[in-house]
Design a protein around this motif. Sequence first.
Motif, PDB file in Angstrom:
ATOM      1  N   UNK A  63       2.852  -1.702  -8.913  1.00  0.00           N
ATOM      2  CA  UNK A  63       2.268  -0.630  -8.093  1.00  0.00           C
ATOM      3  C   UNK A  63       0.951  -1.076  -7.477  1.00  0.00           C
ATOM      4  N   UNK A  64       0.806  -0.837  -6.196  1.00  0.00           N
ATOM      5  CA  UNK A  64      -0.398  -1.238  -5.449  1.00  0.00           C
ATOM      6  C   UNK A  64      -1.660  -0.692  -6.105  1.00  0.00           C
ATOM      7  N   UNK A  65      -1.634   0.581  -6.498  1.00  0.00           N
ATOM      8  CA  UNK A  65      -2.831   1.217  -7.065  1.00  0.00           C
ATOM      9  C   UNK A  65      -3.226   0.664  -8.424  1.00  0.00           C
ATOM     10  N   UNK A  66      -2.350  -0.098  -9.066  1.00  0.00           N
ATOM     11  CA  UNK A  66      -2.661  -0.678 -10.375  1.00  0.00           C
ATOM     12  C   UNK A  66      -3.265  -2.080 -10.289  1.00  0.00           C
ATOM     13  N   UNK A  67      -3.383  -2.624  -9.084  1.00  0.00           N
ATOM     14  CA  UNK A  67      -3.893  -3.984  -8.909  1.00  0.00           C
ATOM     15  C   UNK A  67      -5.386  -4.051  -9.238  1.00  0.00           C
ATOM     16  N   UNK A  68      -5.736  -5.012 -10.065  1.00  0.00           N
ATOM     17  CA  UNK A  68      -7.132  -5.367 -10.367  1.00  0.00           C
ATOM     18  C   UNK A  68      -7.256  -6.831  -9.950  1.00  0.00           C
ATOM     19  N   UNK A  69      -7.813  -7.056  -8.769  1.00  0.00           N
ATOM     20  CA  UNK A  69      -7.774  -8.401  -8.172  1.00  0.00           C
ATOM     21  C   UNK A  69      -8.409  -9.477  -9.037  1.00  0.00           C
ATOM     22  N   UNK A  70      -9.415  -9.103  -9.814  1.00  0.00           N
ATOM     23  CA  UNK A  70     -10.095 -10.115 -10.632  1.00  0.00           C
ATOM     24  C   UNK A  70      -9.173 -10.720 -11.701  1.00  0.00           C
ATOM     25  N   UNK A  71      -8.042 -10.068 -11.964  1.00  0.00           N
ATOM     26  CA  UNK A  71      -7.103 -10.568 -12.973  1.00  0.00           C
ATOM     27  C   UNK A  71      -6.076 -11.538 -12.403  1.00  0.00           C
ATOM     28  N   UNK A 115       0.823  -1.214   0.000  1.00  0.00           N
ATOM     29  CA  UNK A 115       0.000   0.000   0.000  1.00  0.00           C
ATOM     30  C   UNK A 115       0.857   1.264   0.000  1.00  0.00           C
ATOM     31  N   UNK A 116       0.405   2.246  -0.770  1.00  0.00           N
ATOM     32  CA  UNK A 116       1.048   3.559  -0.855  1.00  0.00           C
ATOM     33  C   UNK A 116       2.455   3.516  -1.441  1.00  0.00           C
ATOM     34  N   UNK A 117       2.760   2.432  -2.172  1.00  0.00           N
ATOM     35  CA  UNK A 117       4.063   2.330  -2.826  1.00  0.00           C
ATOM     36  C   UNK A 117       3.875   1.909  -4.275  1.00  0.00           C
TER      37      UNK A 117
END
Length: 194
Positions: free
Chosen positions: A72-80, A38-40
């Motif tokens: 990057x944490x903010x780029x995560x799309x868990x469904x993928x 997170x935040x990184x």
Amino acid sequence: MGAKKILMIVGDYGEDLEIMVPFQALQMVGHNVHAVCPNKKKGETCPTAVHDFVGDQTYKELTGHNFTLNYSFDDVKVEKYDALVLPGGRGPEYLRLDNNVIEMVRHFVEEDKPIAAICHGLQILAAVGGIEGKTLTAYPACGPEMKLAGADYKDVEPTEVVRDGNLVTTPAWPGHQKWLAEFLDVLGTKISHN
């Protein structure tokens, strides 16, 4: 079955071996592992800690490495993602307070996707919920939390593994061999020796 896309959620002062070894081993056999915090962002680092027993009543924390995140944490799309890895150490105690981490992990629990959790990484699962009735293990100091979360907690040797469906757990890094072998089995990864 082809290579899997695996999410690994790490935090500052996570256990060095519990981050480095699965990160490298899973890639070695062809899986795509995204290590995030997170935040990184990709390219930033998380300091790790080495936890070892030196004769005291509990483990001592020593300086580990600076682990470089590769996504990057903010780029995560868990469904993928096909699976999740939750390392231990001190990181999980604060990661479980992050709502975004909780939502990410909840996806894997609710979709019954493969999860490999080790040591204190189980603290995140306890915070998420969904482990009621699951047979699992964790670092012994986390045992009371597992029981309070409704899990069927097993106190096993640190070299052992407990598997319940798609959930694979071990108490600590001495269990890497069995833990990773069991996780590879859950993922459908076959290794042959010719």
